[in-house]
Write a protein that holds these residues in place. Structure first.
Motif, PDB file in Angstrom:
ATOM      1  N   LYS A 266       1.046  -1.270   2.535  1.00 38.31           N
ATOM      2  CA  LYS A 266       2.449  -1.541   2.850  1.00 38.31           C
ATOM      3  C   LYS A 266       3.169  -2.161   1.653  1.00 38.31           C
ATOM      4  CE  LYS A 266       1.669  -6.132   4.960  1.00 38.31           C
ATOM      5  NZ  LYS A 266       1.633  -6.887   6.236  1.00 38.31           N
ATOM      6  N   TYR A 267       2.422  -2.720   0.734  1.00 38.32           N
ATOM      7  CA  TYR A 267       3.012  -3.298  -0.467  1.00 38.32           C
ATOM      8  C   TYR A 267       3.235  -2.203  -1.516  1.00 38.32           C
ATOM      9  CZ  TYR A 267       1.586  -7.675   1.685  1.00 38.32           C
ATOM     10  OH  TYR A 267       1.422  -8.718   2.560  1.00 38.32           O
ATOM     11  N   GLY A 268       4.469  -2.096  -1.979  1.00 39.87           N
ATOM     12  CA  GLY A 268       4.767  -1.095  -3.000  1.00 39.87           C
ATOM     13  C   GLY A 268       3.947  -1.266  -4.263  1.00 39.87           C
ATOM     14  N   LEU A 269       3.555  -2.497  -4.535  1.00 38.40           N
ATOM     15  CA  LEU A 269       2.691  -2.783  -5.678  1.00 38.40           C
ATOM     16  C   LEU A 269       1.437  -1.932  -5.658  1.00 38.40           C
ATOM     17  CD1 LEU A 269       1.710  -4.668  -8.022  1.00 38.40           C
ATOM     18  CD2 LEU A 269       0.855  -6.209  -6.240  1.00 38.40           C
ATOM     19  N   PHE A 270       0.946  -1.617  -4.459  1.00 32.20           N
ATOM     20  CA  PHE A 270      -0.300  -0.871  -4.312  1.00 32.20           C
ATOM     21  C   PHE A 270      -0.075   0.611  -4.050  1.00 32.20           C
ATOM     22  CE2 PHE A 270      -1.973  -5.149  -2.725  1.00 32.20           C
ATOM     23  CZ  PHE A 270      -2.355  -5.520  -4.013  1.00 32.20           C
ATOM     24  N   ARG A 271       1.118   1.089  -4.333  1.00 34.21           N
ATOM     25  CA  ARG A 271       1.410   2.524  -4.197  1.00 34.21           C
ATOM     26  C   ARG A 271       1.973   3.075  -5.514  1.00 34.21           C
ATOM     27  NH1 ARG A 271       4.023   0.654   0.407  1.00 34.21           N
ATOM     28  NH2 ARG A 271       6.023   1.476  -0.340  1.00 34.21           N
ATOM     29  N   GLN A 272       1.400   2.618  -6.612  1.00 26.09           N
ATOM     30  CA  GLN A 272       1.833   3.093  -7.923  1.00 26.09           C
ATOM     31  C   GLN A 272       1.106   4.391  -8.267  1.00 26.09           C
ATOM     32  OE1 GLN A 272       4.395   1.399  -9.664  1.00 26.09           O
ATOM     33  NE2 GLN A 272       4.395   0.489  -7.610  1.00 26.09           N
ATOM     34  N   PRO A 273       1.853   5.459  -8.566  1.00 28.99           N
ATOM     35  CA  PRO A 273       1.234   6.769  -8.797  1.00 28.99           C
ATOM     36  C   PRO A 273       0.096   6.731  -9.808  1.00 28.99           C
ATOM     37  CG  PRO A 273       3.612   6.984  -8.673  1.00 28.99           C
ATOM     38  CD  PRO A 273       3.325   5.509  -8.671  1.00 28.99           C
ATOM     39  N   GLY A 274      -0.993   7.377  -9.422  1.00 29.83           N
ATOM     40  CA  GLY A 274      -2.149   7.505 -10.304  1.00 29.83           C
ATOM     41  C   GLY A 274      -3.169   6.392 -10.201  1.00 29.83           C
ATOM     42  N   ASP A 275      -2.813   5.271  -9.561  1.00 29.01           N
ATOM     43  CA  ASP A 275      -3.753   4.169  -9.458  1.00 29.01           C
ATOM     44  C   ASP A 275      -4.907   4.498  -8.519  1.00 29.01           C
ATOM     45  OD1 ASP A 275      -2.220   2.692 -11.182  1.00 29.01           O
ATOM     46  OD2 ASP A 275      -1.742   1.084  -9.757  1.00 29.01           O
ATOM     47  N   VAL A 276      -6.041   3.842  -8.745  1.00 33.02           N
ATOM     48  CA  VAL A 276      -7.215   3.949  -7.884  1.00 33.02           C
ATOM     49  C   VAL A 276      -7.403   2.624  -7.152  1.00 33.02           C
ATOM     50  CG1 VAL A 276      -9.754   4.122  -7.875  1.00 33.02           C
ATOM     51  CG2 VAL A 276      -8.389   5.696  -9.267  1.00 33.02           C
ATOM     52  N   HIS A 277      -7.727   2.696  -5.863  1.00 33.20           N
ATOM     53  CA  HIS A 277      -7.997   1.507  -5.058  1.00 33.20           C
ATOM     54  C   HIS A 277      -9.360   1.634  -4.394  1.00 33.20           C
ATOM     55  CE1 HIS A 277      -3.933  -0.427  -5.015  1.00 33.20           C
ATOM     56  NE2 HIS A 277      -3.626   0.771  -5.474  1.00 33.20           N
ATOM     57  N   VAL A 278     -10.138   0.567  -4.475  1.00 29.46           N
ATOM     58  CA  VAL A 278     -11.392   0.441  -3.736  1.00 29.46           C
ATOM     59  C   VAL A 278     -11.207  -0.768  -2.828  1.00 29.46           C
ATOM     60  CG1 VAL A 278     -13.884   0.117  -3.885  1.00 29.46           C
ATOM     61  CG2 VAL A 278     -12.680   1.422  -5.670  1.00 29.46           C
ATOM     62  N   HIS A 279     -11.060  -0.500  -1.526  1.00 30.35           N
ATOM     63  CA  HIS A 279     -10.701  -1.545  -0.564  1.00 30.35           C
ATOM     64  C   HIS A 279     -11.864  -1.753   0.391  1.00 30.35           C
ATOM     65  CE1 HIS A 279      -7.946  -4.234   1.383  1.00 30.35           C
ATOM     66  NE2 HIS A 279      -7.949  -3.576   2.519  1.00 30.35           N
TER      67      HIS A 279
END
Length: 330
Positions: A266-279
């Motif tokens: 929900k945070y735009g910070l975590f929807r930056q194109p090309g980024d990878v997330h391991v949650h």
């Protein structure tokens, strides 16, 4: 389908696919990051994208592990754009350990904040339909610079008071060019933490989580089974110091995966194109809760049938620092 990555002899990263017992290179020699971004651009799923590329040479994953050539199943070309994060108090049974860690002692104590948050999840962590449920505990671990490969060391800094395993399942994501989070799949993870520091004061939780983590070696493509049974072990030399089952999957959780994903992305910070997330989605099993203090050279081993190879890492204690970190005025 299980996906992994190995280091080629030339130093490059090779994606590997496994259905059943045999593993093969994904033809074309690209890392999984490039394959996934191509799938997003083409508007097709990861399974179809892998199938379209075809299979190359057979890969002996056991030999790759023995040679130290297993890599995390997804990397970003720039480690600063890989985010390691997680949630706690999400699993049935997880509150008991945390509550005991943070209670002051004695009798007739007020309910701890940990227990309050766990109860909130039980009551509102699995909302109906597309509604958002109650938000979970959330924490930041670091970026790709602290990601340990399967088989590699998990370094415990010299100022740490503890280095303990947390056997978890992680969701693995890439952000599409339009900002949409795209889940590639799920993997085993070791959310390595400092439980002594956390127990000292709950407000030290953020500090206690700023540690390396590992995930993989294989990525399960598709949905997470509702019920996952795994084993967490700690070996010291030829002895097994700790062996305990852990349960995961939504049947054993107080939050739905969709709710945990929503409250991260929900945070735009975590929807930056090309980024990878391991949650990482949390756990209810800790050797620390059994009174074990891990030591340099201990081997952590986490396995669960749907995820292929076990995740193994060794604890390495870094020497104590030389003192306070000095800041230079420019």
């Amino acid at each position: 389908m299980l996906l992994s990555q190995v280091q080629r002899a030339d130093g490059g990263v090779q994606a590997v696919v496994r259905d059943g017992a045999e593993a093969f290179e994904v033809a074309g020699g690209a890392p999984l990051y490039d394959i996934a971004m191509d799938c997003i651009a083409a508007g097709r799923g990861l399974r179809d994208g892998i199938a379209a590329r075809g299979r190359g040479a057979a890969v002996d994953l056991a030999r790759m592990e023995a040679e130290g050539r297993l890599l995390p199943p997804l990397l970003h070309p720039d480690p600063a754009h890989l985010h390691l994060t997680g949630t706690g108090l999400t699993h049935l049974g997880s509150a008991a350990t945390r509550d005991a860690m943070h209670a002051a002692g004695g009798g007739d104590e007020p309910v701890t904040d940990s227990m309050k948050m766990f109860r909130m999840g039980v009551e509102g962590g699995k909302p109906d339909g597309d509604a958002a449920g109650v938000q979970p505990e959330w924490f930041y671990k670091g970026n790709g610079s602290v990601l340990a490969a399967p088989g590699a060391a998990l370094p415990m800094p010299g100022f740490a008071e503890d280095g303990g395993e947390e056997p978890e399942i992680a969701g693995v994501y890439i952000i599409a060019p339009d900002g949409t989070p795209c889940r590639l799949g799920f993997a085993l993870a070791n959310e390595f933490s400092d439980h002594v520091m956390e127990r000292r004061n709950y407000l030290y939780l953020a500090h206690s989580k700023l540690r390396p983590a590992a995930f993989g070696p294989e990525l399960l493509v598709g949905d997470l089974p509702a019920h996952v049974e795994g084993i967490s072990r700690i070996r010291r030399g030829n002895a097994t110091l700790f062996e305990q089952p852990f349960l995961s999957g939504e049947a054993n959780m107080s939050h739905s995966i969709a709710n945990l994903e929503h409250h991260h992305f929900k945070y735009g910070l975590f929807r930056q194109p090309g980024d990878v997330h391991v949650h990482m989605f949390g756990t209810a099993t800790l050797s620390f809760a059994a009174g074990l203090a891990c030591a340099d050279g201990d081997i952590f081993e986490i396995e669960a049938a749907p995820f292929g190879l076990p995740l193994r890492n060794v604890l390495r204690s870094a020497p104590a620092g030389a003192g306070r970190v000095a800041v230079r005025q420019l």
